[in-house]
Design an enzyme around this catalytic site. Structure first.
Site, PDB file in Angstrom:
ATOM      1  N   GLY A  46       0.831  -1.195   0.000  1.00 30.37           N
ATOM      2  CA  GLY A  46       0.000   0.000   0.000  1.00 30.37           C
ATOM      3  C   GLY A  46       0.863   1.242   0.000  1.00 30.37           C
ATOM      4  O   GLY A  46       2.024   1.206   0.435  1.00 30.37           O
ATOM      5  N   GLN A  51       3.123   9.942   1.181  1.00 31.55           N
ATOM      6  CA  GLN A  51       4.408   9.225   1.240  1.00 31.55           C
ATOM      7  C   GLN A  51       5.319   9.527   0.056  1.00 31.55           C
ATOM      8  O   GLN A  51       6.496   9.173   0.079  1.00 31.55           O
ATOM      9  CB  GLN A  51       4.167   7.711   1.302  1.00 31.55           C
ATOM     10  CG  GLN A  51       3.517   7.267   2.600  1.00 31.55           C
ATOM     11  CD  GLN A  51       3.382   5.768   2.624  1.00 31.55           C
ATOM     12  OE1 GLN A  51       2.399   5.228   2.157  1.00 31.55           O
ATOM     13  NE2 GLN A  51       4.396   5.084   3.161  1.00 31.55           N
ATOM     14  N   CYS A  88       5.884  -0.058   7.251  1.00 30.53           N
ATOM     15  CA  CYS A  88       5.530   1.101   6.431  1.00 30.53           C
ATOM     16  C   CYS A  88       6.743   1.497   5.605  1.00 30.53           C
ATOM     17  O   CYS A  88       7.849   1.549   6.141  1.00 30.53           O
ATOM     18  CB  CYS A  88       5.107   2.249   7.339  1.00 30.53           C
ATOM     19  SG  CYS A  88       4.648   3.744   6.447  1.00 30.53           S
ATOM     20  N   LEU A  89       6.525   1.765   4.332  1.00 34.44           N
ATOM     21  CA  LEU A  89       7.643   2.145   3.457  1.00 34.44           C
ATOM     22  C   LEU A  89       8.304   3.441   3.931  1.00 34.44           C
ATOM     23  O   LEU A  89       9.467   3.680   3.620  1.00 34.44           O
ATOM     24  CB  LEU A  89       7.152   2.301   2.010  1.00 34.44           C
ATOM     25  CG  LEU A  89       6.662   1.014   1.338  1.00 34.44           C
ATOM     26  CD1 LEU A  89       6.071   1.316  -0.032  1.00 34.44           C
ATOM     27  CD2 LEU A  89       7.792  -0.018   1.219  1.00 34.44           C
ATOM     28  N   HIS A 130      -4.487   1.367   7.497  1.00 33.76           N
ATOM     29  CA  HIS A 130      -3.140   1.936   7.591  1.00 33.76           C
ATOM     30  C   HIS A 130      -2.980   3.098   6.612  1.00 33.76           C
ATOM     31  O   HIS A 130      -2.489   4.175   6.982  1.00 33.76           O
ATOM     32  CB  HIS A 130      -2.123   0.814   7.297  1.00 33.76           C
ATOM     33  CG  HIS A 130      -0.693   1.244   7.247  1.00 33.76           C
ATOM     34  ND1 HIS A 130       0.265   0.735   8.104  1.00 33.76           N
ATOM     35  CD2 HIS A 130      -0.041   2.115   6.434  1.00 33.76           C
ATOM     36  CE1 HIS A 130       1.443   1.302   7.817  1.00 33.76           C
ATOM     37  NE2 HIS A 130       1.278   2.132   6.807  1.00 33.76           N
ATOM     38  N   GLU A 131      -3.409   2.885   5.362  1.00 35.14           N
ATOM     39  CA  GLU A 131      -3.218   3.928   4.328  1.00 35.14           C
ATOM     40  C   GLU A 131      -4.131   5.126   4.564  1.00 35.14           C
ATOM     41  O   GLU A 131      -3.727   6.272   4.353  1.00 35.14           O
ATOM     42  CB  GLU A 131      -3.443   3.347   2.929  1.00 35.14           C
ATOM     43  CG  GLU A 131      -2.507   2.206   2.527  1.00 35.14           C
ATOM     44  CD  GLU A 131      -1.033   2.475   2.765  1.00 35.14           C
ATOM     45  OE1 GLU A 131      -0.605   3.651   2.739  1.00 35.14           O
ATOM     46  OE2 GLU A 131      -0.299   1.500   3.007  1.00 35.14           O
ATOM     47  N   HIS A 134      -2.701   7.443   6.985  1.00 31.45           N
ATOM     48  CA  HIS A 134      -1.680   8.337   6.419  1.00 31.45           C
ATOM     49  C   HIS A 134      -2.303   9.668   5.978  1.00 31.45           C
ATOM     50  O   HIS A 134      -1.648  10.709   6.045  1.00 31.45           O
ATOM     51  CB  HIS A 134      -1.022   7.697   5.189  1.00 31.45           C
ATOM     52  CG  HIS A 134       0.168   6.841   5.504  1.00 31.45           C
ATOM     53  ND1 HIS A 134       1.326   7.323   6.067  1.00 31.45           N
ATOM     54  CD2 HIS A 134       0.397   5.518   5.281  1.00 31.45           C
ATOM     55  CE1 HIS A 134       2.210   6.338   6.204  1.00 31.45           C
ATOM     56  NE2 HIS A 134       1.671   5.220   5.740  1.00 31.45           N
TER      57      HIS A 134
END
Ligand code: NI
Length: 151
Positions: A46, A51, A88-89, A130-131, A134
């Site tokens: 994701g 991000q 998380c990236l 999660h996304e 963000h």
């Protein structure tokens, strides 16, 4: 195809409330395509627009069932609770245990501007929450009850 640099924790954009997409322009479609390229290049499941430094309410997800795109997503229903591991990236090398709703229903626009109602469970439900966090400037480490640093 374009792969963006992923912004890491500490950057202000990750802590801002992302702005609603008012109109789906060719630039938004390009943003979606490039976000998918970036997510796949980073082996993520994701990615949210903040991000890559873009403070807009746009998310892409692929938990192995094909790409899903959310524009202006809202969680309209949730059910149950499930503990699970996340990374998380934007926070490389860290994983954590986060309690999330087990099932969610998300309403979001697709790239054609159609309102979709998407039911998600398992990893897809987790990734959606999660996304969407963000977009509110929330990172999983804010909610994790345990975190680990990987070597
Ligand atoms: Ni993340």
């Amino acid at each position: 195809m374009a792969v963006y640099q992923i912004v890491e924790i500490g950057a202000d954009v990750l802590r801002e409330k992302a702005k609603e997409v008012k109109e789906i322009t060719p630039n938004i479609v390009k943003l979606l395509d490039n976000m998918l390229d970036t997510m796949y290049a980073a082996n993520g499941v994701g990615l949210a627009a903040p991000q890559i430094g873009v403070s807009k309410r746009v998310v892409v997800i692929d938990v192995g069932e094909g790409p899903v795109e959310f524009i202006n997503p809202v969680i309209v229903e949730q059910e149950g609770q499930e503990d699970g591991s996340e990374g998380c990236l934007s926070i490389p090398g860290v994983t954590g245990e986060v309690m999330r709703a087990a099932k969610v229903v998300v309403e979001a626009l697709n790239r054609k501007g159609e309102l979709q109602r998407i039911e998600a469970e398992g990893l897809f439900a987790r990734a959606s929450q999660h996304e969407i966090d963000h977009l509110e400037g929330i990172l999983f480490v804010d909610k994790a009850h345990k975190t680990h640093r990987n070597r």
